[in-house]
Design an enzyme around this catalytic site. Structure first.
Site, PDB file in Angstrom:
ATOM      1  N   CYS A   1       0.872  -1.175   0.000  1.00 47.97           N
ATOM      2  CA  CYS A   1       0.000   0.000   0.000  1.00 47.97           C
ATOM      3  C   CYS A   1       0.910   1.226   0.000  1.00 47.97           C
ATOM      4  CB  CYS A   1      -0.985  -0.017   1.164  1.00 47.97           C
ATOM      5  SG  CYS A   1      -0.211   0.036   2.791  1.00 47.97           S
TER       6      CYS A   1
ATOM      7  N   ASN B   1       2.522   1.389   4.062  1.00 50.05           N
ATOM      8  CA  ASN B   1       2.815   0.129   4.779  1.00 50.05           C
ATOM      9  C   ASN B   1       2.585   0.257   6.289  1.00 50.05           C
ATOM     10  OD1 ASN B   1       5.710  -2.147   5.138  1.00 50.05           O
ATOM     11  ND2 ASN B   1       3.552  -2.645   4.980  1.00 50.05           N
TER      12      ASN B   1
ATOM     13  N   CYS C   1      -1.001   0.986   7.323  1.00 49.05           N
ATOM     14  CA  CYS C   1      -2.449   0.825   7.536  1.00 49.05           C
ATOM     15  C   CYS C   1      -2.985  -0.432   6.843  1.00 49.05           C
ATOM     16  CB  CYS C   1      -3.215   2.052   7.052  1.00 49.05           C
ATOM     17  SG  CYS C   1      -2.766   3.581   7.919  1.00 49.05           S
ATOM     18  N   ARG C   2      -3.105  -0.389   5.519  1.00 47.68           N
ATOM     19  CA  ARG C   2      -3.787  -1.480   4.811  1.00 47.68           C
ATOM     20  C   ARG C   2      -2.936  -2.721   4.603  1.00 47.68           C
ATOM     21  NH1 ARG C   2      -5.199   2.152  -0.183  1.00 47.68           N
ATOM     22  NH2 ARG C   2      -3.230   3.030   0.545  1.00 47.68           N
ATOM     23  N   SER C   3      -1.706  -2.555   4.098  1.00 45.50           N
ATOM     24  CA  SER C   3      -0.935  -3.764   3.774  1.00 45.50           C
ATOM     25  C   SER C   3      -0.526  -4.568   5.008  1.00 45.50           C
ATOM     26  CB  SER C   3       0.256  -3.468   2.858  1.00 45.50           C
ATOM     27  OG  SER C   3       1.123  -2.511   3.408  1.00 45.50           O
TER      28      SER C   3
ATOM     29  N   ASP D   1      -7.813   3.912   1.377  1.00 47.27           N
ATOM     30  CA  ASP D   1      -6.816   4.380   2.330  1.00 47.27           C
ATOM     31  C   ASP D   1      -7.504   5.052   3.533  1.00 47.27           C
ATOM     32  OD1 ASP D   1      -4.748   5.514   3.652  1.00 47.27           O
ATOM     33  OD2 ASP D   1      -4.002   6.714   1.973  1.00 47.27           O
TER      34      ASP D   1
HETATM   35  P1  4NP Z   1      -1.509   2.955   3.956  1.00 44.79           P
HETATM   36  O1  4NP Z   1      -1.979   4.387   4.498  1.00 44.79           O
HETATM   37  O2  4NP Z   1      -1.041   3.184   2.525  1.00 44.79           O
HETATM   38  O3  4NP Z   1      -2.732   2.110   4.006  1.00 44.79           O
HETATM   39  O4  4NP Z   1      -0.403   2.508   4.883  1.00 44.79           O
HETATM   40  C1  4NP Z   1      -1.157   5.507   4.429  1.00 44.79           C
HETATM   41  C2  4NP Z   1      -0.229   5.736   5.420  1.00 44.79           C
HETATM   42  C3  4NP Z   1       0.567   6.874   5.373  1.00 44.79           C
HETATM   43  C4  4NP Z   1       0.425   7.771   4.338  1.00 44.79           C
HETATM   44  C5  4NP Z   1      -0.504   7.527   3.340  1.00 44.79           C
HETATM   45  C6  4NP Z   1      -1.292   6.401   3.383  1.00 44.79           C
HETATM   46  N1  4NP Z   1       1.216   8.946   4.313  1.00 44.79           N
HETATM   47  O5  4NP Z   1       1.034   9.762   3.394  1.00 44.79           O
HETATM   48  O6  4NP Z   1       2.074   9.131   5.192  1.00 44.79           O
END
Ligand code: 4NP
Length: 160
Positions: free
Chosen positions: A12, A15, A17-19, A127
């Site tokens: 994702c 790395n 939240c989702r993955s 997200d």
């Molecule tokens: P993820 O969520 O892709 O599901 O881990 C996010 C975590 C951090 C950020 C964006 C999405 N960020 O921009 O820091």
């Protein structure tokens, strides 16, 4: 030499939240099926902002709530990953575009959208990072449970 394991990498943007949720759920699903030793599973980010960090506290809470063990930390995808893993799963269309851009020419991994294996047809794992609550994390967990099963069933059919 190949160790004969199938290898899956969950991707994702950050790395955190989702993955991690997808990785933990997929690992638990194969463990519960008695297939834990047949799989190598990891997750990674498109971007490098959170490298070395544990998942967002809401992702950790969601995993704990559902008894999914998790102790991995964030890392960024590398070009080697595209030849090491058999399957690299993205969570949304932006992930898929980024993965296609980064894949070295002729690399081995199949680039798949995890949500394409949801029998309910909920294709996008959204997200939830900027949400003000945990609902998106719970939804990601539920989607991951369906997609993990859906993908493993798809593989079984393919191998019949
Ligand atoms: P993820 O969520 O892709 O599901 O881990 C996010 C975590 C951090 C950020 C964006 C999405 N960020 O921009 O820091």
């Amino acid at each position: 030499m190949s160790d004969g394991k199938k290898k899956a990498l969950f991707i994702c943007l950050g790395n955190i939240c989702r993955s991690p949720i997808a990785e933990g759920v997929f690992q638990k699903t194969v463990n519960d099926m008695g297939l834990g030793d047949k799989w190598e599973i990891d997750s990674a980010a498109i971007g490098g902002w959170h490298v070395g960090n544990p998942p967002d506290w809401r992702a950790q809470d969601t995993l704990k709530k559902h008894d999914v063990p998790y102790d991995n930390t964030a890392r960024q995808i590398t070009s080697e990953d595209f030849n090491h893993y058999d399957y690299i799963f993205g969570m949304d269309e932006a992930n898929m575009r980024d993965l296609k851009k980064r894949a070295p020419k002729g690399s081995k991994a199949k680039l798949l959208m995890f949500g394409d294996f949801d029998p309910k047809g909920d294709r996008i794992i959204r997200d939830p990072y900027y949400d003000s609550d945990s609902k998106g994390f719970e939804k990601c967990y539920e989607q991951s449970v369906r997609c993990a099963k859906g993908f493993l069933e798809h593989l079984e059919k393919e191998n019949k």
